[in-house]
Enzyme design. Structure first.
Site, PDB file in Angstrom:
ATOM      1  N   GLU A 191       0.831  -1.218   0.000  1.00  0.00           N
ATOM      2  CA  GLU A 191       0.000   0.000   0.000  1.00  0.00           C
ATOM      3  C   GLU A 191       0.859   1.259   0.000  1.00  0.00           C
ATOM      4  OE1 GLU A 191      -2.929  -0.288   3.102  1.00  0.00           O
ATOM      5  OE2 GLU A 191      -3.747  -2.176   2.350  1.00  0.00           O
ATOM      6  N   TRP A 196      -0.160   6.211   4.640  1.00  0.00           N
ATOM      7  CA  TRP A 196      -0.442   5.955   6.047  1.00  0.00           C
ATOM      8  C   TRP A 196       0.652   5.127   6.731  1.00  0.00           C
ATOM      9  CZ3 TRP A 196      -3.926   5.463   2.070  1.00  0.00           C
ATOM     10  CH2 TRP A 196      -3.970   4.236   1.409  1.00  0.00           C
ATOM     11  N   TYR A 262     -10.570  -2.081  -0.813  1.00  0.00           N
ATOM     12  CA  TYR A 262     -11.721  -2.408   0.022  1.00  0.00           C
ATOM     13  C   TYR A 262     -12.945  -1.639  -0.441  1.00  0.00           C
ATOM     14  CZ  TYR A 262      -8.590  -4.691   3.347  1.00  0.00           C
ATOM     15  OH  TYR A 262      -7.686  -5.542   3.935  1.00  0.00           O
ATOM     16  N   GLU A 299      -5.335  -7.793  -0.908  1.00  0.00           N
ATOM     17  CA  GLU A 299      -6.242  -7.530   0.210  1.00  0.00           C
ATOM     18  C   GLU A 299      -7.541  -6.995  -0.382  1.00  0.00           C
ATOM     19  OE1 GLU A 299      -5.225  -5.116   3.634  1.00  0.00           O
ATOM     20  OE2 GLU A 299      -3.125  -5.737   3.502  1.00  0.00           O
TER      21      GLU A 299
END
Length: 371
Positions: A191, A196, A262, A299
């Site tokens: 990611e 983040w 997601y 993911e």
């Protein structure tokens, strides 16, 4: 004469040890290549279903948690079968903690990986490691220029190397019944297109990120002799080939192309989610074919699975006949944070329909394909 004999003995012992080391390395490389070819074979038959921490904990029908029950798995409680792929995270291994960042003992992770391999399953590992410049700071403590400062700080590099040593030792402890090191899909610094993590896009330059990735791979392979890893490149959401490959470390350093995505705010987001997912799958699939790499959704999920028909209405049409190696749903961590159904969940029956699709592969499916 005695000195000459001793010298010859030392040289002979050294050459023997080098020969044994080279032989072991070649065997390990061959096993990993065999593992990779098997993943390619499976991908031609369908897409493996996976979940993070599927064997470590989950949820009971009343929503309470179960933890560390042998052979238990929420997916198995619904379908009667295990996921084909199980994910684990090694965060806090670098801190010499007995448990990972989600509270799972490392000794349990070690045993669960060995058991998964014995059953015929596939394991993928992520590593939310703390900041090597300041180990008190977590993966999520955004600290600008970490990578730049890491490589200009001898003590920090030595600390990072020691963390890689611990990582390598753990991976080398994962052996099958024949004493062979178990091949693992490793997804480092994921990611990274988001911001983040301390290795995120706003915390480092493109060249710094690539340097960290290449340094890590070279250290694990060349310095530690760890040849049991399939390296997965895993972005967050991306809009184009350029944005996906901007921080790509090179074909030599990557074996699998993937991304994390997601869905949130369903069903209002259904149309956008499907559109974006289709675009990203198509691009990654094309690049994987061009580069002769595997591809996967590394993911994904809809927290609490708020749509009862999400599996057959959204997920299955997206991945059907796409040639993806696997999809990994996130963990069933808490009553407010879970991504696969458990007994009594409203999407349970739809998940069984999803499970029954021949293109979706669970453990029993891939065991048949390996024969």
């Amino acid at each position: 004469m005695i000195k000459i004999i001793l010298l010859i003995g030392i040289i002979f012992s050294y050459l023997m040890s080098v020969g044994q080391s080279d032989s072991s390395k070649r065997k390990e490389v061959r096993e990993t290549e065999k593992f990779y070819k098997n993943l390619q074979k499976i991908s031609r038959k369908g897409t493996m279903f996976g979940q993070q921490d599927a064997l470590a904990y989950g949820l009971n029908a009343d929503g309470s948690r179960w933890i560390g029950e042998k052979n238990r798995c929420d997916v198995k409680s619904v379908t009667g079968d295990y996921p084909a792929v199980i994910g684990f995270d090694l965060g806090h291994l670098e801190l010499d903690s007995t448990k990972n960042l989600d509270g799972v003992p490392f000794i349990d992770i070690q045993q669960l990986i060995i058991e998964t391999n014995k059953r015929g399953g596939i394991v993928t590992i992520s590593w939310h490691l703390n900041n090597p410049l300041n180990p008190a700071k977590s993966t999520w403590d955004k600290q600008d220029s970490t990578i730049k400062n890491l490589f200009s700080n001898k003590e920090a590099v030595e600390l990072y190397n020691s963390w890689l040593d611990k990582f390598s030792s753990f991976l080398k402890s994962l052996k099958d019944k024949n004493g062979k090191i178990i091949p693992i899909i490793f997804r480092p610094f994921h990611e990274h297109t988001g911001s983040w993590f301390w290795w995120g896009a706003n915390q480092c330059t493109t060249s710094e990120y690539i340097a960290l990735w290449q340094y890590t791979v070279n250290y694990l392979k060349n310095d530690k002799g760890l040849n049991s890893l399939i390296f997965a490149y895993s972005t967050d959401v991306f809009e184009s080939e350029q944005s996906y490959l901007e921080r790509y470390p090179g074909d030599k350093y990557v074996d699998l192309l993937g991304f994390d995505y997601y869905q949130r705010n369903a069903p209002a987001s259904n149309e956008d989610f499907v559109k974006n997912m289709n675009q990203m799958i198509d691009l990654v699939k094309r690049l994987a074919i061009e580069k002769n790499k595997l591809s996967a959704i590394t993911e994904m999920g809809l927290e609490k699975i708020t749509e009862s028909n999400w599996w057959t209405n959204i997920v299955f049409p997206l991945i059907k006949n796409q040639g993806l190696c696997y999809i990994l749903l996130w963990r069933n961590g808490r009553p407010d944070h879970y991504y696969t159904p458990f007994k009594g969940h409203k999407s349970e029956h739809d998940f069984i329909k999803f499970y029954q699709q021949p293109e979706i592969l669970f453990l029993n499916d891939i065991k048949k394909l390996k024969r």
